[in-house]
Write a protein that holds these residues in place. Structure first.
Motif, PDB file in Angstrom:
ATOM      1  N   GLN A 169       0.820  -1.206   0.000  1.00 46.54           N
ATOM      2  CA  GLN A 169       0.000   0.000   0.000  1.00 46.54           C
ATOM      3  C   GLN A 169       0.853   1.254   0.000  1.00 46.54           C
ATOM      4  O   GLN A 169       1.879   1.320   0.674  1.00 46.54           O
ATOM      5  CB  GLN A 169      -0.918   0.007   1.218  1.00 46.54           C
ATOM      6  CG  GLN A 169      -1.911  -1.134   1.208  1.00 46.54           C
ATOM      7  CD  GLN A 169      -2.741  -1.174   2.465  1.00 46.54           C
ATOM      8  OE1 GLN A 169      -2.411  -0.555   3.464  1.00 46.54           O
ATOM      9  NE2 GLN A 169      -3.830  -1.925   2.428  1.00 46.54           N
ATOM     10  N   TYR A 215       0.411   5.462   0.539  1.00 45.65           N
ATOM     11  CA  TYR A 215      -0.480   6.497   1.040  1.00 45.65           C
ATOM     12  C   TYR A 215      -0.004   7.858   0.546  1.00 45.65           C
ATOM     13  O   TYR A 215       1.180   8.144   0.535  1.00 45.65           O
ATOM     14  CB  TYR A 215      -0.515   6.479   2.570  1.00 45.65           C
ATOM     15  CG  TYR A 215      -1.120   5.217   3.119  1.00 45.65           C
ATOM     16  CD1 TYR A 215      -2.493   5.081   3.229  1.00 45.65           C
ATOM     17  CD2 TYR A 215      -0.318   4.152   3.489  1.00 45.65           C
ATOM     18  CE1 TYR A 215      -3.064   3.911   3.721  1.00 45.65           C
ATOM     19  CE2 TYR A 215      -0.877   2.980   3.982  1.00 45.65           C
ATOM     20  CZ  TYR A 215      -2.242   2.871   4.087  1.00 45.65           C
ATOM     21  OH  TYR A 215      -2.793   1.719   4.563  1.00 45.65           O
ATOM     22  N   GLU A 216      -0.959   8.687   0.144  1.00 46.11           N
ATOM     23  CA  GLU A 216      -0.644  10.029  -0.326  1.00 46.11           C
ATOM     24  C   GLU A 216      -1.084  11.036   0.710  1.00 46.11           C
ATOM     25  O   GLU A 216      -2.100  10.855   1.379  1.00 46.11           O
ATOM     26  CB  GLU A 216      -1.342  10.305  -1.660  1.00 46.11           C
ATOM     27  CG  GLU A 216      -0.928   9.318  -2.722  1.00 46.11           C
ATOM     28  CD  GLU A 216      -0.724   9.939  -4.076  1.00 46.11           C
ATOM     29  OE1 GLU A 216      -0.897  11.163  -4.210  1.00 46.11           O
ATOM     30  OE2 GLU A 216      -0.380   9.188  -4.984  1.00 46.11           O
ATOM     31  N   GLY A 217      -0.318  12.091   0.843  1.00 44.52           N
ATOM     32  CA  GLY A 217      -0.644  13.132   1.795  1.00 44.52           C
ATOM     33  C   GLY A 217       0.111  14.401   1.477  1.00 44.52           C
ATOM     34  O   GLY A 217       0.824  14.479   0.469  1.00 44.52           O
ATOM     35  N   GLU A 259      -0.117  15.070   6.609  1.00 46.07           N
ATOM     36  CA  GLU A 259      -1.548  14.834   6.754  1.00 46.07           C
ATOM     37  C   GLU A 259      -1.983  13.969   5.571  1.00 46.07           C
ATOM     38  O   GLU A 259      -1.835  14.368   4.417  1.00 46.07           O
ATOM     39  CB  GLU A 259      -2.299  16.165   6.739  1.00 46.07           C
ATOM     40  CG  GLU A 259      -3.763  16.039   7.063  1.00 46.07           C
ATOM     41  CD  GLU A 259      -4.412  17.397   7.154  1.00 46.07           C
ATOM     42  OE1 GLU A 259      -5.291  17.667   6.318  1.00 46.07           O
ATOM     43  OE2 GLU A 259      -4.029  18.185   8.039  1.00 46.07           O
ATOM     44  N   PHE A 260      -2.473  12.770   5.869  1.00 40.29           N
ATOM     45  CA  PHE A 260      -2.842  11.825   4.822  1.00 40.29           C
ATOM     46  C   PHE A 260      -4.254  12.073   4.312  1.00 40.29           C
ATOM     47  O   PHE A 260      -5.137  12.471   5.068  1.00 40.29           O
ATOM     48  CB  PHE A 260      -2.744  10.387   5.347  1.00 40.29           C
ATOM     49  CG  PHE A 260      -1.345   9.959   5.630  1.00 40.29           C
ATOM     50  CD1 PHE A 260      -0.493   9.616   4.602  1.00 40.29           C
ATOM     51  CD2 PHE A 260      -0.876   9.898   6.932  1.00 40.29           C
ATOM     52  CE1 PHE A 260       0.806   9.224   4.858  1.00 40.29           C
ATOM     53  CE2 PHE A 260       0.421   9.505   7.203  1.00 40.29           C
ATOM     54  CZ  PHE A 260       1.264   9.168   6.158  1.00 40.29           C
ATOM     55  N   GLU A 261      -4.440  11.800   3.007  1.00 39.17           N
ATOM     56  CA  GLU A 261      -5.769  11.899   2.408  1.00 39.17           C
ATOM     57  C   GLU A 261      -6.672  10.804   2.990  1.00 39.17           C
ATOM     58  O   GLU A 261      -7.836  11.028   3.257  1.00 39.17           O
ATOM     59  CB  GLU A 261      -5.676  11.750   0.894  1.00 39.17           C
ATOM     60  CG  GLU A 261      -4.939  12.897   0.233  1.00 39.17           C
ATOM     61  CD  GLU A 261      -4.690  12.677  -1.245  1.00 39.17           C
ATOM     62  OE1 GLU A 261      -5.138  11.650  -1.786  1.00 39.17           O
ATOM     63  OE2 GLU A 261      -4.041  13.540  -1.850  1.00 39.17           O
ATOM     64  N   GLU A 262      -6.104   9.607   3.155  1.00 42.19           N
ATOM     65  CA  GLU A 262      -6.816   8.467   3.725  1.00 42.19           C
ATOM     66  C   GLU A 262      -5.995   7.984   4.908  1.00 42.19           C
ATOM     67  O   GLU A 262      -4.789   7.747   4.779  1.00 42.19           O
ATOM     68  CB  GLU A 262      -6.930   7.358   2.674  1.00 42.19           C
ATOM     69  CG  GLU A 262      -7.530   6.077   3.166  1.00 42.19           C
ATOM     70  CD  GLU A 262      -7.445   4.975   2.109  1.00 42.19           C
ATOM     71  OE1 GLU A 262      -7.281   3.814   2.509  1.00 42.19           O
ATOM     72  OE2 GLU A 262      -7.526   5.290   0.924  1.00 42.19           O
ATOM     73  N   GLN A 263      -6.594   7.827   6.066  1.00 37.48           N
ATOM     74  CA  GLN A 263      -5.858   7.424   7.261  1.00 37.48           C
ATOM     75  C   GLN A 263      -5.282   6.021   7.078  1.00 37.48           C
ATOM     76  O   GLN A 263      -6.024   5.072   6.838  1.00 37.48           O
ATOM     77  CB  GLN A 263      -6.767   7.460   8.494  1.00 37.48           C
ATOM     78  CG  GLN A 263      -6.056   7.171   9.781  1.00 37.48           C
ATOM     79  CD  GLN A 263      -4.968   8.178  10.106  1.00 37.48           C
ATOM     80  OE1 GLN A 263      -5.072   9.335   9.794  1.00 37.48           O
ATOM     81  NE2 GLN A 263      -3.921   7.712  10.751  1.00 37.48           N
ATOM     82  N   PRO A 264      -3.948   5.868   7.175  1.00 41.56           N
ATOM     83  CA  PRO A 264      -3.344   4.531   7.056  1.00 41.56           C
ATOM     84  C   PRO A 264      -3.819   3.605   8.174  1.00 41.56           C
ATOM     85  O   PRO A 264      -3.955   4.024   9.319  1.00 41.56           O
ATOM     86  CB  PRO A 264      -1.848   4.800   7.186  1.00 41.56           C
ATOM     87  CG  PRO A 264      -1.682   6.254   6.894  1.00 41.56           C
ATOM     88  CD  PRO A 264      -2.949   6.912   7.338  1.00 41.56           C
TER      89      PRO A 264
END
Length: 102
Positions: free
Chosen positions: A10, A12-14, A61-66
Motif C-alpha cells: 500500500q 499512502y498520499e498526503g 496529513e494523509f488523504e486516507e488514514q493509514p
C-alpha cells in the motif's frame, strides 16, 4: 507518497503540513542503519545515534488514514515538489551535463 515497511503493498498520499526549521541532531536507534533503519549515524560518547547527513522532521496529513499505523514504525517517503514534463526533465539533464557560463 509514503510506504510503511509492514504495509508493503500500500502507498499512502498526503501533504506535508509542517516542516522543522532546524535539522535533527540525533534519532532513535531504530532509525539507524545499525538497527535496520535507513539513516546513517555514528554513536556519540553518550550512546546516542548522531546523524551524518541533514535530516528534518515533517508532519504529513494523509488523504486516507493509514491502517494499523502507530509511532515508531519505519517506512519510506517520496516528496513531490512539482510535476515536470519530459522536455523539462531533458533540459535539466542537459544543464547538469554541460556547465553554461556567460
Amino acid at each position: 507518497r509514503v510506504k510503511f515497511e509492514h504495509l508493503v503493498d500500500q502507498t499512502y498520499e498526503g501533504k506535508v503540513t509542517q516542516l522543522a526549521w532546524s535539522e535533527l541532531s540525533t534519532v532513535p536507534a531504530a532509525m539507524s542503519m545499525k538497527q535496520g533503519g535507513r539513516l546513517t549515524t555514528v554513536t556519540d560518547g553518550e550512546g546516542k545515534e548522531k546523524l551524518v547527513e541533514a535530516v528534518y522532521r515533517a508532519t504529513v496529513e494523509f488523504e486516507e488514514q493509514p491502517a494499523a499505523v502507530r509511532p515508531g514504525l519505519r517506512g519510506q517517503a517520496r516528496f513531490i515538489i512539482s510535476e515536470r514534463t519530459a522536455v523539462q526533465w531533458g533540459w535539466r539533464a542537459i544543464r547538469r551535463l554541460f556547465s553554461f557560463s556567460v
